[in-house]
Design a protein around this motif. Structure first.
Motif, PDB file in Angstrom:
ATOM      1  N   SER A   9       0.832  -1.203   0.000  1.00  0.00           N
ATOM      2  CA  SER A   9       0.000   0.000   0.000  1.00  0.00           C
ATOM      3  C   SER A   9       0.870   1.258   0.000  1.00  0.00           C
ATOM      4  O   SER A   9       0.579   2.227  -0.723  1.00  0.00           O
ATOM      5  CB  SER A   9      -0.921   0.003   1.220  1.00  0.00           C
ATOM      6  N   GLN A  10       1.942   1.248   0.791  1.00  0.00           N
ATOM      7  CA  GLN A  10       2.848   2.398   0.851  1.00  0.00           C
ATOM      8  C   GLN A  10       3.561   2.597  -0.481  1.00  0.00           C
ATOM      9  O   GLN A  10       3.760   3.736  -0.928  1.00  0.00           O
ATOM     10  CB  GLN A  10       3.869   2.198   1.976  1.00  0.00           C
ATOM     11  N   GLN A  11       3.939   1.488  -1.131  1.00  0.00           N
ATOM     12  CA  GLN A  11       4.586   1.570  -2.437  1.00  0.00           C
ATOM     13  C   GLN A  11       3.631   2.159  -3.480  1.00  0.00           C
ATOM     14  O   GLN A  11       4.014   3.023  -4.274  1.00  0.00           O
ATOM     15  CB  GLN A  11       5.053   0.187  -2.895  1.00  0.00           C
ATOM     16  N   THR A  12       2.381   1.691  -3.454  1.00  0.00           N
ATOM     17  CA  THR A  12       1.379   2.208  -4.393  1.00  0.00           C
ATOM     18  C   THR A  12       1.188   3.702  -4.188  1.00  0.00           C
ATOM     19  O   THR A  12       1.161   4.485  -5.153  1.00  0.00           O
ATOM     20  CB  THR A  12       0.032   1.487  -4.194  1.00  0.00           C
ATOM     21  N   ALA A  35      -7.561  10.135 -13.818  1.00  0.00           N
ATOM     22  CA  ALA A  35      -7.357   9.015 -14.745  1.00  0.00           C
ATOM     23  C   ALA A  35      -5.959   9.056 -15.343  1.00  0.00           C
ATOM     24  O   ALA A  35      -5.287   8.014 -15.472  1.00  0.00           O
ATOM     25  CB  ALA A  35      -8.413   9.061 -15.847  1.00  0.00           C
ATOM     26  N   GLU A  36      -5.484  10.247 -15.719  1.00  0.00           N
ATOM     27  CA  GLU A  36      -4.125  10.371 -16.264  1.00  0.00           C
ATOM     28  C   GLU A  36      -3.087  10.012 -15.213  1.00  0.00           C
ATOM     29  O   GLU A  36      -2.084   9.352 -15.512  1.00  0.00           O
ATOM     30  CB  GLU A  36      -3.883  11.805 -16.742  1.00  0.00           C
ATOM     31  N   LEU A  37      -3.332  10.436 -14.003  1.00  0.00           N
ATOM     32  CA  LEU A  37      -2.410  10.190 -12.906  1.00  0.00           C
ATOM     33  C   LEU A  37      -2.260   8.688 -12.634  1.00  0.00           C
ATOM     34  O   LEU A  37      -1.141   8.165 -12.546  1.00  0.00           O
ATOM     35  CB  LEU A  37      -2.942  10.924 -11.680  1.00  0.00           C
ATOM     36  N   TYR A  43      -1.825   2.108 -12.369  1.00  0.00           N
ATOM     37  CA  TYR A  43      -2.843   1.566 -11.478  1.00  0.00           C
ATOM     38  C   TYR A  43      -4.240   1.927 -11.973  1.00  0.00           C
ATOM     39  O   TYR A  43      -4.413   2.849 -12.774  1.00  0.00           O
ATOM     40  CB  TYR A  43      -2.667   2.122 -10.057  1.00  0.00           C
ATOM     41  N   ALA A  44      -5.232   1.223 -11.451  1.00  0.00           N
ATOM     42  CA  ALA A  44      -6.629   1.565 -11.729  1.00  0.00           C
ATOM     43  C   ALA A  44      -7.022   2.755 -10.858  1.00  0.00           C
ATOM     44  O   ALA A  44      -6.392   3.039  -9.837  1.00  0.00           O
ATOM     45  CB  ALA A  44      -7.530   0.374 -11.426  1.00  0.00           C
ATOM     46  N   PHE A  48      -6.304   5.130  -6.457  1.00  0.00           N
ATOM     47  CA  PHE A  48      -6.233   6.524  -6.007  1.00  0.00           C
ATOM     48  C   PHE A  48      -7.174   6.752  -4.824  1.00  0.00           C
ATOM     49  O   PHE A  48      -6.778   7.302  -3.794  1.00  0.00           O
ATOM     50  CB  PHE A  48      -6.598   7.463  -7.157  1.00  0.00           C
ATOM     51  N   TYR A  49      -8.406   6.312  -4.967  1.00  0.00           N
ATOM     52  CA  TYR A  49      -9.424   6.595  -3.954  1.00  0.00           C
ATOM     53  C   TYR A  49      -9.251   5.766  -2.684  1.00  0.00           C
ATOM     54  O   TYR A  49      -9.902   6.047  -1.672  1.00  0.00           O
ATOM     55  CB  TYR A  49     -10.818   6.405  -4.546  1.00  0.00           C
ATOM     56  N   ARG A  50      -8.361   4.788  -2.706  1.00  0.00           N
ATOM     57  CA  ARG A  50      -8.037   4.087  -1.468  1.00  0.00           C
ATOM     58  C   ARG A  50      -7.114   4.920  -0.579  1.00  0.00           C
ATOM     59  O   ARG A  50      -6.958   4.633   0.613  1.00  0.00           O
ATOM     60  CB  ARG A  50      -7.405   2.727  -1.770  1.00  0.00           C
TER      61      ARG A  50
END
Length: 211
Positions: A9-12, A35-37, A43-44, A48-50
């Motif tokens: 999770s930290q890596q993501t 979406a670009e980010l 990643y999906a 991001f929203y996690r």
């Protein structure tokens, strides 16, 4: 959450932050989509929203990380400060690092303007973790101020000079150099904060021929 999952999770999060910083510097904060980010990071969008609820929340974390790095460079010099002038020199070395990071400075100013239109976001950005607040400046120089002038006001004047110069640099339309602004800020702060001039005389700003 298990250790391996936590590390993943930290890596993501770190990879998403890195992608965001690159895109913000390339395209700007507003022009970059989530979406670009996430696509840049591989990643999906759900990833991001996690971690964040919005780009605003993400960039606040980026700003905090950036300033933490700058402040680490500033800390050693401030620990050795023995006068108001020493402390001002340490502060302006820190501020000039931000000026030199021109692409990131553009992003920061873009977000600052955005935050100014949202009272909650503006209040969040005003916290000391995100900028050189008046209270933080007072904490740094307060012990060296020997006049009755409030250290917070000296901080506000220095911040105003710095932020004005930052815009000046980004627009590229003026002739001021970093040495000019540092000299003006130190001269003003020493005049306001000292009952008797202490420390060395501020160095004269660099002279330039022509315009």
């Amino acid at each position: 959450m298990g250790r391996r999952q936590q590390e993943k999770s930290q890596q993501t999060q770190a990879e998403l932050l890195g992608a965001a910083q690159s895109l913000f510097e390339e395209k700007g904060f507003f022009a970059t989509t989530i979406a670009e980010l996430t696509d840049r990071a591989g990643y999906a969008k759900g990833s991001f929203y996690r971690h964040w609820t919005s780009k605003d929340e993400l960039i606040l974390q980026l700003i905090e990380q950036k300033l933490a790095g700058y402040r680490a460079q500033r800390a050693e010099r401030l620990q050795r400060a023995a006068s108001l002038d020493d402390a001002l020199q340490g502060i302006w070395g820190f501020l000039e690092n931000i000026v030199d990071d021109r692409n990131w400075a553009r992003v920061f100013l873009e977000f600052t303007i955005h935050a100014s239109r949202d009272e909650k976001l503006k209040a969040e950005l005003a916290k000391r973790m995100y900028r050189l607040s008046d209270a933080m400046f007072a904490d740094i120089v307060g012990e060296f101020v020997t006049s009755d002038y409030q250290p917070e006001k000296i901080g506000a004047l220095n911040t105003a000079l710095f932020e004005g110069f930052l815009i000046h640099c980004i627009l590229g339309t003026g002739t001021l150099e970093k040495s000019d602004v540092r000299h003006a800020a130190r001269t003003l702060a020493l005049a306001l904060g000292s009952s008797g001039r202490q420390g060395s005389e501020p160095e004269q700003p660099a002279t330039h021929k022509g315009n």
